[in-house]
Scaffold this motif. Structure first.
Motif, PDB file in Angstrom:
ATOM      1  N   UNK A 209      -3.616   8.389 -19.377  1.00 60.00           N
ATOM      2  CA  UNK A 209      -3.651   9.558 -20.259  1.00 60.00           C
ATOM      3  C   UNK A 209      -2.294   9.896 -20.842  1.00 60.00           C
ATOM      4  N   UNK A 210      -1.274   9.158 -20.493  1.00 60.60           N
ATOM      5  CA  UNK A 210       0.067   9.427 -21.020  1.00 60.60           C
ATOM      6  C   UNK A 210       0.896   8.149 -20.952  1.00 60.60           C
ATOM      7  N   UNK A 211       2.063   8.186 -21.603  1.00 60.92           N
ATOM      8  CA  UNK A 211       2.950   7.025 -21.564  1.00 60.92           C
ATOM      9  C   UNK A 211       3.414   6.743 -20.138  1.00 60.92           C
ATOM     10  N   UNK A 212       3.661   7.787 -19.383  1.00 65.23           N
ATOM     11  CA  UNK A 212       4.110   7.606 -18.005  1.00 65.23           C
ATOM     12  C   UNK A 212       3.037   6.919 -17.173  1.00 65.23           C
ATOM     13  N   UNK A 213       1.790   7.292 -17.357  1.00 64.12           N
ATOM     14  CA  UNK A 213       0.693   6.639 -16.634  1.00 64.12           C
ATOM     15  C   UNK A 213       0.544   5.191 -17.092  1.00 64.12           C
ATOM     16  N   UNK A 214       0.727   4.953 -18.384  1.00 72.31           N
ATOM     17  CA  UNK A 214       0.642   3.577 -18.896  1.00 72.31           C
ATOM     18  C   UNK A 214       1.708   2.690 -18.273  1.00 72.31           C
ATOM     19  N   UNK A 215       2.907   3.219 -18.132  1.00 70.92           N
ATOM     20  CA  UNK A 215       3.994   2.439 -17.519  1.00 70.92           C
ATOM     21  C   UNK A 215       3.752   2.199 -16.029  1.00 70.92           C
ATOM     22  N   UNK A 216       3.096   3.142 -15.364  1.00 71.34           N
ATOM     23  CA  UNK A 216       2.866   2.997 -13.933  1.00 71.34           C
ATOM     24  C   UNK A 216       1.621   2.222 -13.584  1.00 71.34           C
ATOM     25  N   UNK A 217       0.726   2.022 -14.565  1.00 79.32           N
ATOM     26  CA  UNK A 217      -0.561   1.376 -14.264  1.00 79.32           C
ATOM     27  C   UNK A 217      -0.395  -0.053 -13.751  1.00 79.32           C
ATOM     28  N   UNK A 218       0.329  -0.877 -14.504  1.00 72.55           N
ATOM     29  CA  UNK A 218       0.435  -2.292 -14.124  1.00 72.55           C
ATOM     30  C   UNK A 218       1.170  -2.498 -12.795  1.00 72.55           C
ATOM     31  N   UNK A 219       2.304  -1.798 -12.548  1.00 72.62           N
ATOM     32  CA  UNK A 219       2.938  -1.956 -11.232  1.00 72.62           C
ATOM     33  C   UNK A 219       2.019  -1.580 -10.067  1.00 72.62           C
ATOM     34  N   UNK A 220       1.199  -0.524 -10.262  1.00 73.54           N
ATOM     35  CA  UNK A 220       0.279  -0.145  -9.182  1.00 73.54           C
ATOM     36  C   UNK A 220      -0.771  -1.228  -8.981  1.00 73.54           C
TER      37      UNK A 220
ATOM     38  N   UNK B  73       0.827  -1.209   0.000  1.00 78.54           N
ATOM     39  CA  UNK B  73       0.000   0.000   0.000  1.00 78.54           C
ATOM     40  C   UNK B  73       0.864   1.263   0.000  1.00 78.54           C
ATOM     41  N   UNK B  74       1.993   1.212   0.679  1.00 81.23           N
ATOM     42  CA  UNK B  74       2.903   2.349   0.669  1.00 81.23           C
ATOM     43  C   UNK B  74       3.418   2.607  -0.746  1.00 81.23           C
ATOM     44  N   UNK B  75       3.708   1.540  -1.471  1.00 86.88           N
ATOM     45  CA  UNK B  75       4.196   1.691  -2.834  1.00 86.88           C
ATOM     46  C   UNK B  75       3.099   2.199  -3.765  1.00 86.88           C
ATOM     47  N   UNK B  76       1.855   1.769  -3.523  1.00 86.14           N
ATOM     48  CA  UNK B  76       0.741   2.307  -4.316  1.00 86.14           C
ATOM     49  C   UNK B  76       0.659   3.816  -4.137  1.00 86.14           C
ATOM     50  N   UNK B  77       0.748   4.249  -2.879  1.00 89.34           N
ATOM     51  CA  UNK B  77       0.685   5.679  -2.595  1.00 89.34           C
ATOM     52  C   UNK B  77       1.854   6.425  -3.242  1.00 89.34           C
ATOM     53  N   UNK B  78       3.031   5.841  -3.221  1.00 89.01           N
ATOM     54  CA  UNK B  78       4.201   6.513  -3.803  1.00 89.01           C
ATOM     55  C   UNK B  78       4.141   6.519  -5.328  1.00 89.01           C
ATOM     56  N   UNK B  79       3.716   5.407  -5.914  1.00 92.37           N
ATOM     57  CA  UNK B  79       3.696   5.312  -7.378  1.00 92.37           C
ATOM     58  C   UNK B  79       2.585   6.151  -8.002  1.00 92.37           C
ATOM     59  N   UNK B  80       1.635   6.583  -7.188  1.00 87.40           N
ATOM     60  CA  UNK B  80       0.561   7.420  -7.718  1.00 87.40           C
ATOM     61  C   UNK B  80       1.056   8.778  -8.164  1.00 87.40           C
ATOM     62  N   UNK B  81       2.329   9.063  -7.970  1.00 87.09           N
ATOM     63  CA  UNK B  81       2.897  10.345  -8.377  1.00 87.09           C
ATOM     64  C   UNK B  81       2.824  10.550  -9.895  1.00 87.09           C
TER      65      UNK B  81
ATOM     66  N   UNK C 148       0.275  10.230 -11.706  1.00 85.57           N
ATOM     67  CA  UNK C 148      -1.038  10.726 -12.098  1.00 85.57           C
ATOM     68  C   UNK C 148      -1.154  12.223 -11.849  1.00 85.57           C
ATOM     69  N   UNK C 149      -2.126  12.855 -12.497  1.00 88.72           N
ATOM     70  CA  UNK C 149      -2.401  14.270 -12.198  1.00 88.72           C
ATOM     71  C   UNK C 149      -2.780  14.457 -10.734  1.00 88.72           C
ATOM     72  N   UNK C 150      -2.637  15.676 -10.256  1.00 87.08           N
ATOM     73  CA  UNK C 150      -2.794  15.949  -8.823  1.00 87.08           C
ATOM     74  C   UNK C 150      -4.138  15.481  -8.280  1.00 87.08           C
ATOM     75  N   UNK C 151      -5.221  15.741  -9.020  1.00 90.24           N
ATOM     76  CA  UNK C 151      -6.552  15.404  -8.507  1.00 90.24           C
ATOM     77  C   UNK C 151      -6.710  13.904  -8.315  1.00 90.24           C
ATOM     78  N   UNK C 152      -6.329  13.135  -9.337  1.00 90.20           N
ATOM     79  CA  UNK C 152      -6.480  11.684  -9.223  1.00 90.20           C
ATOM     80  C   UNK C 152      -5.447  11.100  -8.260  1.00 90.20           C
TER      81      UNK C 152
END
Length: 256
Positions: free
Chosen positions: A146-157, A82-90, A92-96
């Motif tokens: 919405x971006x390549x960076x979000x696509x790369x972070x989606x599966x690890x999260x 859960x800590x990593x989920x919170x950290x990897x959410x960086x 995403x845009x601020x609101x999400x």
């Protein structure tokens, strides 16, 4: 009643039983009874019973200790994921990002402040905790990157959320006593037989023998208490605590 008081009562009871039996035997002993010799077969049987029971005790202690260690590892994995989920959410845009972190914080706060005491009392986890973790999963899973960076972070999260869910399920399975009643029946019955065989050796001749018998009885009581204390990983004196959550989420108001 605290575990320390229960331990003291158990050991005192074992000593009292040995003393009572010895005193009764001394009062009923006849002048013709030979208390100086014990048949060799009784000594052999007593030794074998002691060896077998020692093996059983050792396996029981190893089993409950391993179960406690597994419960502690699962809790750490849950908190770390859960800590990593919170950290990897960086990514995403601020609101999400704030929404994801709010979901994580809500789950952690609920587990530590509410679910933990419920789990200790009932030996099970709550549906609300499942719902909070499911909300986190759905929030992440239903948002298209919405971006390549979000696509790369989606599966690890998503992987970390799955790991947290798996660790939560393991925590629910480990809550409550882990040893079946039939095992306790064997342990207690074996203790009675093992201590009882001391009297087949005519332990009543000298104070030294009586002290050794008392020490042996206290040792058996202590080992049984250790097994009982470790049998429930979350609710006794040597229990797994919420420390991993508190260490990894220091900004939250966690009561433990």
């Amino acid at each position: 009643m605290s575990e320390l008081v229960a331990l003291i009562i158990a050991m005192a009871s074992a000593c009292a039983v040995v003393l009572v039996v010895v005193l009764l035997r001394q009062r009923r002993a006849t002048a013709e009874e030979n208390t100086d010799e014990t048949p060799d077969v009784i000594e052999y049987i007593t030794m074998m019973i002691g060896v077998v029971y020692a093996i059983v005790l050792g396996l029981a202690i190893a089993g409950v200790w391993e179960a406690r260690g597994s419960a502690q590892d699962d809790l750490f994995n849950e908190a770390q994921s859960l800590r990593e989920v919170s950290d990897r959410a960086v990514v995403y845009p601020a609101e999400f990002r704030d929404q994801v972190r709010a979901d994580v914080d809500a789950y952690v706060t609920y587990v530590v402040n509410t679910e933990w005491s419920y789990m200790k009392e009932t030996g099970s986890i709550t549906e609300k905790g499942d719902q909070l973790l499911l909300k986190l999963r759905n929030d992440v899973a239903t948002r298209s990157p919405a971006s390549d960076l979000e696509s790369q972070g989606y599966q690890p999260i998503m992987d970390r959320i799955s790991q947290a869910s798996e660790a939560r399920n393991e925590r629910g399975q480990n809550a409550g006593p882990s040893m079946p009643g039939v095992v306790w029946l064997g342990l207690i019955g074996g203790a009675v037989v093992t201590v009882g065989m001391l009297f087949a050796l005519q332990i009543r001749r000298t104070p030294r023998e009586l002290i050794l018998a008392l020490c042996f009885s206290v040792l058996i009581s202590f080992l049984l208490f250790i097994i009982w204390d470790f049998d429930n990983p979350f609710s006794r004196s040597v229990s797994v605590t919420t420390q991993p959550f508190e260490d990894l989420f220091p900004s939250l108001d966690l009561s433990g």
